[in-house]
Design an enzyme around this catalytic site. Structure first.
Site, PDB file in Angstrom:
ATOM      1  CB  THR A   1      -1.081   6.015  -0.398  1.00  0.00           C
ATOM      2  OG1 THR A   1      -1.544   4.607  -0.579  1.00  0.00           O
ATOM      3  CG2 THR A   1      -1.632   7.749  -0.678  1.00  0.00           C
TER       4      THR A   1
ATOM      5  CB  THR B   1      -2.368   6.012   4.619  1.00  0.00           C
ATOM      6  OG1 THR B   1      -2.577   6.177   3.017  1.00  0.00           O
ATOM      7  CG2 THR B   1      -1.568   7.247   4.024  1.00  0.00           C
TER       8      THR B   1
ATOM      9  N   GLY C   1      -9.614   7.037   0.994  1.00  0.00           N
ATOM     10  CA  GLY C   1      -9.355   8.259   0.963  1.00  0.00           C
ATOM     11  C   GLY C   1     -10.981   9.239   0.231  1.00  0.00           C
TER      12      GLY C   1
ATOM     13  CB  THR D   1      -4.674   5.528   6.907  1.00  0.00           C
ATOM     14  OG1 THR D   1      -4.595   4.260   6.011  1.00  0.00           O
ATOM     15  CG2 THR D   1      -4.984   5.117   8.578  1.00  0.00           C
ATOM     16  N   GLY D   2      -7.192   4.975   5.424  1.00  0.00           N
ATOM     17  CA  GLY D   2      -7.997   3.898   4.674  1.00  0.00           C
ATOM     18  C   GLY D   2      -8.823   4.995   3.246  1.00  0.00           C
TER      19      GLY D   2
ATOM     20  CB  SER E   1      -1.407  -0.234   1.044  1.00  0.00           C
ATOM     21  OG  SER E   1      -0.287  -0.251   2.474  1.00  0.00           O
TER      22      SER E   1
ATOM     23  NE  ARG F   1      -8.970   7.089  -5.191  1.00  0.00           N
ATOM     24  CZ  ARG F   1      -7.982   6.750  -3.941  1.00  0.00           C
ATOM     25  NH1 ARG F   1      -6.970   6.622  -3.735  1.00  0.00           N
ATOM     26  NH2 ARG F   1      -8.752   6.807  -3.056  1.00  0.00           N
ATOM     27  CB  VAL F   2      -5.955  12.654  -6.672  1.00  0.00           C
ATOM     28  CG1 VAL F   2      -5.147  12.802  -5.205  1.00  0.00           C
ATOM     29  CG2 VAL F   2      -5.219  12.653  -8.106  1.00  0.00           C
ATOM     30  N   GLY F   3      -6.176  10.162  -4.043  1.00  0.00           N
ATOM     31  CA  GLY F   3      -7.133  10.133  -2.430  1.00  0.00           C
ATOM     32  C   GLY F   3      -6.602  11.487  -1.488  1.00  0.00           C
ATOM     33  CG  ASP F   4      -6.919  10.220   2.812  1.00  0.00           C
ATOM     34  OD1 ASP F   4      -6.574   9.392   1.331  1.00  0.00           O
ATOM     35  OD2 ASP F   4      -6.805  10.130   3.557  1.00  0.00           O
TER      36      ASP F   4
HETATM   37  N1  GLY Z   1      -5.840   7.185   2.165  1.00  0.00           N
HETATM   38  C1  GLY Z   1      -5.289   6.093   1.249  1.00  0.00           C
HETATM   39  C2  GLY Z   1      -5.969   7.068  -0.588  1.00  0.00           C
HETATM   40  O1  GLY Z   1      -7.304   6.182  -0.447  1.00  0.00           O
HETATM   41  O2  GLY Z   1      -5.396   6.766  -1.656  1.00  0.00           O
END
Ligand code: GLY
Length: 324
Positions: free
Chosen positions: A202, A184, A238, A235-236, A84, A212-215
């Site tokens: 991450t 993350t 996003g 984490t989790g 991850s 795709r971009v996460g948090d």
């Molecule tokens: N928390 C990482 C993601 O969802 O990309």
């Protein structure tokens, strides 16, 4: 002799303190941490202990809090053992990893961020280069890779990624691929002078759509640092963090006087109240304040997080918040 008013005040303080201690003990994990003098490092997940210990060592060696953040996270990126983080992280739906990272420093409120980065071994170092060597805060995709290469961040060849994507498109791609794994590494540092910094890295949700971009690289979502207050990280999934500016929210609750544990829990409850998914969010938070108090909260599963001080290093666990 105390007045009736001051007795009432004392009673209220005792009741509040007792109920806070209770809420921190019952079903929500460890008793809220007492203040501790820095330096102190907190990180997500058991692998975070590798990061927190290296970060602490960097501080002991007289290096800066940003060096501490970067050193700890680089090791998790290098190991890339959890599927991850780093180039060994879960590939996207087209079969290759796209990495996100950010770093933020309390003094000066400086930040750098990269997203959708391909073939770069240490996204956290790329994020730091953006912060220290550009006028920008965030770079994405090809531009982020070019900038990282320009600044000497180690890379691998990405020649075959276009071919992988073309093959995926030709296979009649699923526009909503199943996603998996979205851990993350987030590291929060309080240095001996009482300043805070943080970073995260991450590979994002495995199986995500390309692009795709996460948090994690979004300030106020995956990470937020405020030198007047402290820092928070996530984490989790996003998408369930970034729609709520969750770490900004946690820091603002700490500014209003909440203990980091209480602030993390409160934001989870408030998100669960708003979100159609309720508590089925699959998100977790960590937070650290300027007094050296820390906390964590999880929406839907047990969440381990690492804490390293000058005296001890351990992995603590919080149970999912008690639903309300
Ligand atoms: N928390 C990482 C993601 O969802 O990309």
């Amino acid at each position: 002799m105390s007045s009736p008013h001051s007795s009432r005040t004392l009673f209220a303080v005792v009741v509040f303190s007792a109920s806070f201690a209770l809420s921190a003990c019952v079903g929500t994990g460890p008793v809220a941490s007492p203040p501790a003098k820095g330096p102190l490092v907190v990180a997500t997940w058991p692998f975070g202990k590798i990061a927190t210990e290296l970060s602490m060592q960097a501080l002991r060696d007289g290096r800066s809090r940003l060096d501490a953040v970067e050193t700890g996270i680089r090791e998790i990126e290098r190991l890339s053992s959890d599927g991850s983080v780093g180039l060994g992280g879960g590939p996207n739906a087209a079969g290759y990893p796209q990495l996100d990272a950010c770093i933020m420093d309390g003094p000066g409120h400086r930040a750098g961020s990269v997203a959708g980065l391909e073939g770069i071994v240490h996204p956290i170092s790329a994020a730091r280069a953006v912060m220290e060597h550009s006028k920008h805060v965030m770079l994405v995709g090809e531009g982020a890779r070019w900038f990282a290469l320009e600044h000497g961040v180690a890379s691998v060849d990405v020649q075959d990624l276009a071919a992988k994507k073309a093959a995926w498109v030709a296979r009649q791609r699923d526009p909503n691929p199943d996603r998996s794994g979205h851990d993350t590494v987030t590291v929060l540092v309080l240095d001996a002078e009482g300043h805070v910094a943080g970073g995260c890295s991450t590979s994002g949700a495995g199986g995500k759509l390309p692009g795709r971009v996460g948090d994690s690289p979004i300030l106020g979502a995956g990470l937020y640092v405020d030198d007047e207050v402290g820092a928070a990280g996530a984490t989790g999934i996003g998408e369930n963090v970034m729609r709520y500016c969750a770490t900004f929210w946690i820091v603002e609750l700490m500014r209003q006087g909440r203990h980091p544990q209480a602030a993390c829990e409160e934001v989870l409850h408030r998100i669960a109240r708003i979100d159609p998914r309720g508590y089925a969010l699959d998100i977790c938070f960590i937070a650290l304040d300027k007094q050296g108090r820390h906390g964590a909260a999880a929406s839907s599963h047990r969440f381990p997080y690492a804490v390293t001080s000058t005296a001890a290093s351990e992995v603590l666990h919080v149970e999912p918040v008690t639903r309300r």
